[in-house]
Design a protein around this motif. Structure first.
Motif, PDB file in Angstrom:
ATOM      1  N   GLN A 199    -103.095   8.854  25.532  1.00  0.00           N
ATOM      2  CA  GLN A 199    -103.562   7.556  26.009  1.00  0.00           C
ATOM      3  C   GLN A 199    -104.232   6.771  24.887  1.00  0.00           C
ATOM      4  N   GLN A 200    -104.972   7.470  24.019  1.00  0.00           N
ATOM      5  CA  GLN A 200    -105.598   6.803  22.877  1.00  0.00           C
ATOM      6  C   GLN A 200    -104.540   6.196  21.953  1.00  0.00           C
ATOM      7  N   ARG A 201    -103.432   6.902  21.777  1.00  0.00           N
ATOM      8  CA  ARG A 201    -102.342   6.367  20.944  1.00  0.00           C
ATOM      9  C   ARG A 201    -101.777   5.075  21.552  1.00  0.00           C
ATOM     10  N   LYS A 207    -102.451   3.046  16.226  1.00  0.00           N
ATOM     11  CA  LYS A 207    -101.875   4.368  16.462  1.00  0.00           C
ATOM     12  C   LYS A 207    -100.644   4.321  17.366  1.00  0.00           C
ATOM     13  N   ARG A 208    -100.397   3.129  17.949  1.00  0.00           N
ATOM     14  CA  ARG A 208     -99.323   3.023  18.942  1.00  0.00           C
ATOM     15  C   ARG A 208     -97.956   3.364  18.354  1.00  0.00           C
ATOM     16  N   TRP A 209     -97.798   3.142  17.047  1.00  0.00           N
ATOM     17  CA  TRP A 209     -96.512   3.425  16.407  1.00  0.00           C
ATOM     18  C   TRP A 209     -96.144   4.899  16.483  1.00  0.00           C
ATOM     19  N   GLY A 214     -90.394   9.354  24.744  1.00  0.00           N
ATOM     20  CA  GLY A 214     -89.950  10.735  24.896  1.00  0.00           C
ATOM     21  C   GLY A 214     -91.090  11.724  24.955  1.00  0.00           C
ATOM     22  N   ASP A 215     -92.259  11.340  24.405  1.00  0.00           N
ATOM     23  CA  ASP A 215     -93.430  12.217  24.466  1.00  0.00           C
ATOM     24  C   ASP A 215     -93.822  12.506  25.915  1.00  0.00           C
ATOM     25  N   LEU A 216     -93.637  11.523  26.779  1.00  0.00           N
ATOM     26  CA  LEU A 216     -93.980  11.715  28.192  1.00  0.00           C
ATOM     27  C   LEU A 216     -93.008  12.668  28.880  1.00  0.00           C
TER      28      LEU A 216
END
Length: 286
Positions: A199-201, A207-209, A214-216
């Motif tokens: 969530q922080q990303r 950090k969103r990049w 696919g991580d989810l």
């Protein structure tokens, strides 16, 4: 005498040798990651600022040891960092190895194999990246991805998985018998801690990049991956390439524990500078 569990590791809270609870140096079919709490801090002094200062001091000591290691040239060091998304592999590289000279340090970040790599045995792409004499190489992910991703996805059979475990053990034994110290770390975080970090990303524009949808999907396979990690560790923990499970919900403690382990491994090698050329003793530089 401290109580010990059935793997010979000291029981939780004994305090006599914290490493015993977190290291596995022989195959153990009964091992599961669920038996170890990712929120523990066995090497913490209880003060976060003090722990950070210890990490910084250790990074400086590791820099000096790496210089000696590079000069000695009798050994090679392979550091394997494994862990699910957000477990802290990049952060470990910065905090623990960031002070070392790039002359004798190399990092390899492993991605999904290419078509050319898939056409060969799964260790083919790994072998040519192992350390040379005097070199420290850090694997950000590693050959263990080939007994994690396909196992969690059900893409290979149990028989093929067993063969890969055996190939890994033989490969790491080859490295050890030819002068490579192999340190394998599993960065162990909780599902809730991963949720917070993902969530922080998403929330942080800087950090969103790093975040991919696919991580989810991978996160939905949490139990399958935890099982795959546990089975891989249980099958590939050996005297020549033991596993250290690093409780990593605390980023500071994660770095501290790994820095201590690498420091101790380098100290144990009895490193020395090569004998100088005796003809240089009386040379004077004009």
């Amino acid at each position: 005498m401290a109580n010990k569990d059935k793997r010979g590791r000291e029981a939780k809270g004994s305090g006599q040798d914290a490493w015993h609870r977190w290291r596995l140096a022989a195959p153990d079919p009964s091992f599961t990651l669920a038996s170890l709490d990712p929120g523990e801090k066995p090497f913490s002094g209880g003060d976060k600022a003090a722990d950070r200062a210890r990490v910084d001091a250790l990074a400086l000591e590791l820099d000096a040891l790496q210089n000696l290691f590079y000069a000695d040239r009798r050994y090679k060091l392979l550091v394997v960092l494994q862990g699910i998304d957000t477990s802290g592999k990049d952060g470990t590289l910065r905090a623990v190895f960031g002070r070392m000279s790039p002359i004798g340090l190399r990092t390899v970040a492993w991605r999904a194999p290419s078509e050319s790599e898939l056409a060969r045995d799964f260790l083919w792409r790994i072998h040519w990246q192992v350390p040379a004499a005097g070199e420290i190489v850090c694997f950000n992910r590693s050959h263990y991805e080939d007994v994690l991703v396909p196992v969690a996805n059900g893409a290979i059979t149990a028989e093929e998985t067993g063969r890969r475990y055996a190939h890994i053990n033989a490969f790491e034994r080859l490295l050890a018998e030819t002068g490579t110290v192999v340190l394998k770390f599993l960065l162990h975080i909780s599902r809730d801690e991963q949720r917070k970090r993902l969530q922080q990303r998403i929330d942080d524009p800087e950090k969103r990049w790093k975040f991919q949808r696919g991580d989810l999907e991978v996160r939905k396979q949490w139990d399958a991956y935890q099982d795959a990690y546990g089975r891989a560790i249980a099958a590939t923990a050996t005297p020549w390439a033991p596993w250290t499970i690093v409780p990593s919900d605390s980023k500071t403690h994660r770095s501290l524990m790994i820095a201590l382990a690498v420091r101790d491994a380098l100290r144990a090698l009895d490193l020395r500078y090569p004998d100088p050329d005796p003809t240089l003793r009386d040379v004077k530089v004009d």
